[in-house]
Structures are given as structure tokens and as C-alpha cells.
Write a protein that holds these residues in place. Structure first.
Motif, short mmCIF file in Angstrom:
data_model
loop_
_atom_site.label_atom_id
_atom_site.label_comp_id
_atom_site.label_asym_id
_atom_site.label_seq_id
_atom_site.Cartn_x
_atom_site.Cartn_y
_atom_site.Cartn_z
N VAL A 81 -2.56 -4.54 -1.22
CA VAL A 81 -1.33 -5.08 -1.80
C VAL A 81 -0.45 -3.97 -2.38
N THR A 82 -1.07 -3.04 -3.09
CA THR A 82 -0.28 -1.96 -3.71
C THR A 82 0.14 -0.91 -2.68
N GLY A 83 -0.61 -0.76 -1.61
CA GLY A 83 -0.28 0.25 -0.62
C GLY A 83 0.84 -0.15 0.31
N PHE A 84 1.08 -1.46 0.47
CA PHE A 84 2.07 -1.91 1.44
C PHE A 84 3.48 -1.40 1.15
N PRO A 85 4.02 -1.60 -0.08
CA PRO A 85 5.39 -1.11 -0.30
C PRO A 85 5.53 0.40 -0.17
N LEU A 86 4.48 1.14 -0.52
CA LEU A 86 4.54 2.60 -0.40
C LEU A 86 4.58 3.02 1.06
N ALA A 87 3.72 2.39 1.87
CA ALA A 87 3.69 2.72 3.30
C ALA A 87 5.01 2.37 3.97
N TYR A 88 5.57 1.24 3.61
CA TYR A 88 6.85 0.84 4.19
C TYR A 88 7.94 1.85 3.87
N TYR A 89 8.03 2.26 2.61
CA TYR A 89 9.08 3.21 2.23
C TYR A 89 8.91 4.55 2.93
N ALA A 90 7.66 4.99 3.07
CA ALA A 90 7.42 6.27 3.74
C ALA A 90 7.84 6.22 5.20
N LEU A 236 2.55 8.81 8.10
CA LEU A 236 3.54 7.76 8.34
C LEU A 236 4.98 8.24 8.15
N ARG A 237 5.18 9.29 7.39
CA ARG A 237 6.55 9.79 7.21
C ARG A 237 7.15 10.32 8.52
#
Length: 544
Positions: A81-90, A236-237
Motif C-alpha cells: 500500500v505504501t509502495g504504490f504511490p512512490l512507484a507510480y511517481y518514479a 522504475l525511473r
């Protein structure tokens, strides 16, 4: 000599390396030529580490299978849950976790603290994986541990120097062999010896069945892996722009290789419990948490004796190399980020590859493997406080409260030095959770430090944004260049500008206007010791 000449001489020697891996900056579209599938597969190759087996085994033997599986499941849910927004932004904006952190509540210098936390994650886990490789070399070849530690460190250096181009090939080419060696023996064992599954499920660790305290103690160890999202993001970046044609593949790769890594990690941890219980009677509790012992115990059941040790060694060494090139690479990025901002000097990423590996080698020689779970339980409090704070800022402050700018910002001069929103939340969360972990609030609540580390940022991060009314996110409201940073599809623009300092072309998101005229790239702006190129603050905003 003018400031421009000084800075140009400082950065010109690092131009080639900078253009190779974009250590401190936005990853440009012209460099991101891999498909979503290749980037995703490369990122998932980085989770081939053996530590999951040791972590799961340690939890299972200490607390029993039931508590271990619940702990693994709880931690996996939080991490996803916490990793999803970070991965999306990257993936969407092509920046690493430190650059995301700067504009998500911490500020330009405030995120130096979290960069050090992330660098610590990389050398702790490098040391852990190096220890596992050394155990394998001792088991198979009789090599002394100290020599195994040294070898497992030195072998990584030539592989990690050249950045993403080499890492993508390494991970993609080795994934099939790694999966075959990992999955085939376990499937054979489960099919031919179904009683091994019953014995695994019945193992209680000498405890009194399932209880919340044991689950939280186990979850605290598993949650130390929350920082792994930073390493996933370092791959992912380099995702290509999201378009109508590649939308499905893009999202699949981002989810699977971003927060989805924890699904594979949780499976490995559960397998670690299974294998530890399987070999427990034969090798004892101390050796049962060592992956080399686990896999040789399984391999012996279906292959000739002369093949067991060589194949187990290949698996251990292959896994160690796959993850430790990522640990070394990501750690060098984190150290370089911190050093460059604080000193305004860019020594080159290779310097910090060596620094990170030297620290890891010291940890290995100090036998950190013998007190693994204690180290990870303590460290997890800091990792959770950081990641949950950033994730909360993105999900709530940006999209719900709309107090944090939705478009990520990382460039010097555009951000305040320190943003109290993220810094206060991180310090409160990590400080209180560490206090709980060490028993300052009594033994009854001691096992629940993970809940404190996760819960406080969810409350404090939005509260601080409301109290400060979002005033400490942006020092400037524009970067002095008329063209928008994003194109009509919402992807970072590919238009290039020439930097007035290093005279290299960089794409629009990496550039700001210089106070001396022209445009300047983010790295040259970071190394501007005089501050002459930094634009003044927007008049309505007070500088800090």
C-alpha cells in the motif's frame, strides 16, 4: 575566475558518468529506450536476494509457522500500500526516491536525512547478502569466512560501475536460471513429500499458538524491507512515457516491479520458514536459517549427491550478485545525493560505490549475520517512518487535501531548504517507535513499535500540512522557463536546453532559468557554491 568557470571545470570531468546513469537528476526520455517489460523484469531481478529465506526462517523458528505467516502477510500488505504511490511517481515522472522525497514533505536539504537512511538500508542488506554468499563458499569450498566476505564485495565492483545499461542485461539474462533453481526443487519436494507441508504448518516454535505480540515482533523484522521500494524505483525511473499504446504494459510493469515486489518477497519468506522447518532436525536451529543449508537439504532429495553442493552454491552466488549490484548501485546514488547537496561538490558515483562496499565489508567482518533480526527490527522503525511519510504526503496531501503540489519538484531554488511537514512527521514517528521498541513505554506495548512507525505518519503528515497551510513546499511558483515541464499527455517534456555551465543539453524537467541568464541543469545548480545561479524566492513566499 568567475563562478561560471569554476563550476564548469568542476562538472566537466564527471559529464560522461552523469550522462551514463543520471545519478542526481531526472532520467531523460532520450535515455529511456527500454520497454516497460524490460524495465519491470530488471527491477524484479533485483529482488533475487536470499535474505528473505533467512528472515522468514528466523521468524518461523522463533515464533512458529502461524505467527510467521501472519507477520509476513501483514508486513506485505503495508509495504504494498505504501509502495504504490512512490512507484507510480518514479515511473511517471522519472525520478528516484530521494528526488521524490524532496518535494513530498522534506525540502531540498531535509531529505538528506532520509538519503542516509536509505544508504544504510543498502549497506546493511549488502552485508547480509555477502554473508550468505560467504557461508556458501565456506560450505562448498572450505573458504574462510573473512575471505568469502572480501570476495563477495570485490566481485560486485566491476559489475556496478556502468549503471542501468549493464544492470538491465545482468538481471534479464540471469532471471530464468535463478527461477529454475529456486522453484523446481521446492515443487518436487511438496509433490513427493506432502508430509513436509503438514510438519511445516504444525511447527509452533515452542510457543503458545498464534498471538498478536509474536505477529508484531515478526512483522517488525519483515517491515525492515520497506526500503526495498527505493531500489525498485532506481529501475522504475527509467520507464518509457506512458501512452495509449503501452498503457496496459506500463501499468503491469509498474505494479509488479514496484509495490508488487513484496508479493514475491513474502513468498520467499514463507518458503524460508518451510525449508528451515524441513532441515531443522538435520542441521539444528542455528544452521537452519542459512540459505545454503536450506537448499542443500532440499536438493539432496532429488538429485545425485555430487551435484547438490555445486548447484546450491550457484544459486546462492547468483542470487547474491543479482541483488548486491543493486544494493551497491542504489547506495552509491543515495550517498552521492547527500554529499553533493551538503558540500556542493560532485565527486562521482564510483567514489561512493567504494564507500558503501567498505562499510558493508566492515559489517560482514563484525559477523552481523549472527544478530540479523535485532538489526533489522531496529532499522525498520526508521525505514517505515520515512516511506509512510512520503507515501502519505503523495496520497493525502497531494490528492486529497491538495496542499502539496501534485507535480513533483526536486530542483534547488524551487524548494525550501527544510519542510516541517515531512521532517516533523518522520522524526516523531521514528523517535517514538524506537522508544517503544526499546521498552521505554513498558513491555506490554514493546512488540507494537511497527504500528507506531506506520500509524503516526498517517496522522501527523496531513496534520502538519494543514497547520502550515502547505507554505513550505515551494520556494518559487515557477522556474523561469516559459515551456511547461509536462507535455500534453502529462509526460515529462523531451525538449532540450543547453546548460550555461557544463554546455551539455538536458531535457526540460531537469532545467531551470539561471539568475545570471540562460538555463542551468539541476546538477550544476546543486554544485553552485556561490549561489549566483539560484533564482530568488517568489516575493509572496518567505525564504528559509
Amino acid at each position: 575566475m568567475t563562478a561560471d568557470v569554476v563550476e564548469r571545470s568542476q562538472t566537466s570531468g564527471t559529464t560522461k558518468e552523469t550522462l551514463e546513469d543520471y545519478t542526481l537528476r531526472f532520467a531523460p526520455r532520450t535515455y529511456r529506450r527500454w520497454t516497460p517489460a524490460v524495465v519491470g523484469a530488471s527491477a524484479l531481478g533485483g529482488i533475487a536476494y536470499m535474505a528473505d529465506f533467512s528472515i522468514g526462517a528466523g521468524i518461523g523458528l522463533a515464533h512458529g509457522t502461524g505467527n510467521a505467516l501472519l507477520a509476513i502477510g501483514f508486513a506485505a500488505l503495508v509495504i504494498f500500500v505504501t509502495g504504490f504511490p512512490l512507484a507510480y511517481y518514479a515511473a511517471r515522472y522519472n525520478i528516484d526516491l530521494d528526488l521524490i522525497t524532496r518535494g513530498s514533505g522534506f525540502g531540498y536539504y531535509g531529505s538528506v536525512l532520509t538519503s542516509v537512511i536509505f544508504a544504510s538500508f543498502t549497506f546493511i542488506f549488502f552485508a547480509l547478502e555477502g554473508s550468505i554468499m560467504a557461508q556458501g563458499l565456506r560450505y562448498a569450498l572450505g573458504m574462510p569466512l573473512w575471505l568469502g566476505y572480501l570476495l563477495s564485495t570485490l566481485v560486485i565492483i566491476p559489475l556496478v560501475i556502468y549503471g542501468m545499461k549493464v544492470l538491465a542485461k545482468l538481471q534479464s539474462w540471469t532471471n530464468p536460471l535463478w527461477l529454475l533453481l529456486m522453484v523446481a526443487p521446492l515443487l518436487f519436494l511438496v509433490v513427493t513429500q506432502p508430509e513436509s507441508v503438514q510438519r511445516f504448518l504444525a511447527h509452533d516454535g515452542g510457543g503458545n499458538g498464534v498471538n498478536t505480540a509474536a505477529v508484531m515482533l515478526g512483522a517488525g523484522v519483515c517491515l525492515s524491507l520497506m526500503g526495498q521500494i527505493g531500489e525498485q524505483i532506481d529501475y522504475l525511473r527509467f520507464m518509457p512515457p506512458r501512452t495509449a499504446a503501452n498503457r496496459r504494459a506500463w501499468w503491469t510493469s509498474v505494479v509488479l516491479a514496484g509495490p508488487g515486489w513484496v508479493v514475491f518477497g513474502a513468498l520467499k519468506q514463507a518458503i524460508g520458514v518451510f525449508m528451515a522447518v524441513y532441515v531443522l532436525d538435520a542441521v539444528g536451529a542455528v544452521a537452519a536459517i542459512e540459505p545454503i543449508e536450506q537448499f542443500t537439504g532440499v536438493f539432496k532429495q532429488f538429485m545425485p549427491g555430487w551435484l547438490v553442493v555445486p548447484l546450491a552454491l550457484v544459486l546462492v552466488v547468483l542470487s547474491q550478485v543479482k541483488i548486491n549490484v543493486t544494493n551497491a548501485y542504489s547506495g552509491s546514488l543515495a550517498w552521492t545525493n547527500s554529499f553533493t547537496r551538503v558540500t556542493k561538490r560532485y565527486p562521482g558515483r564510483l567514489v561512493f560505490v567504494c564507500v558503501n562496499l567498505a562499510i558493508a565489508l566492515v559489517l560482514m567482518e563484525a559477523d552481523m549475520f549472527s544478530f540479523l533480526n535485532k538489526i533489522l527490527s531496529f532499522y525498520s522503525n526508521c525505514a517505515m517512518a520515512w516511506v509512510v511519510t512520503v507515501a502519505t504526503d503523495i496520497a493525502i496531501n497531494k490528492y486529497v487535501l491538495k496542499l502539496s503540489p501534485k507535480q513533483p519538484e526536486f530542483r534547488r531554488g524551487m524548494l525550501f531548504a527544510v519542510n516541517p511537514v515531512g521532517v516533523v512527521s518522520f522524526l516523531a514517528s521514528s523517535g517514538l517507535s524506537i522508544g517503544v521498541y526499546f521498552g521505554l513505554f513498558g513491555p506490554a506495548v514493546q512488540p507494537y513499535s511497527p504500528l507506531v512507525a506506520v500509524g503516526i505518519p498517517i496522522v501527523v503528515t496531513p496534520l502538519m500540512a494543514v497547520l502550515t497551510r502547505g507554505r513550505f513546499y515551494l520556494r518559487r511558483t515557477d522556474d523561469g522557463i516559459a515551456e511547461p515541464v509536462l507535455d500534453e499527455d502529462g509526460n515529462p517534456s523531451r525538449t532540450t536546453y543547453e546548460c550555461v555551465v557544463c554546455r551539455e543539453p538536458y531535457e526540460r524537467p531537469d532545467m531551470t532559468a539561471s539568475a545570471l541568464g540562460g538555463e542551468i541543469c539541476s546538477l550544476c545548480l546543486s554544485t553552485d557554491r556561490s549561489g549566483a545561479h539560484v533564482l530568488p524566492a517568489t516575493p509572496a513566499i518567505t525564504n528559509v
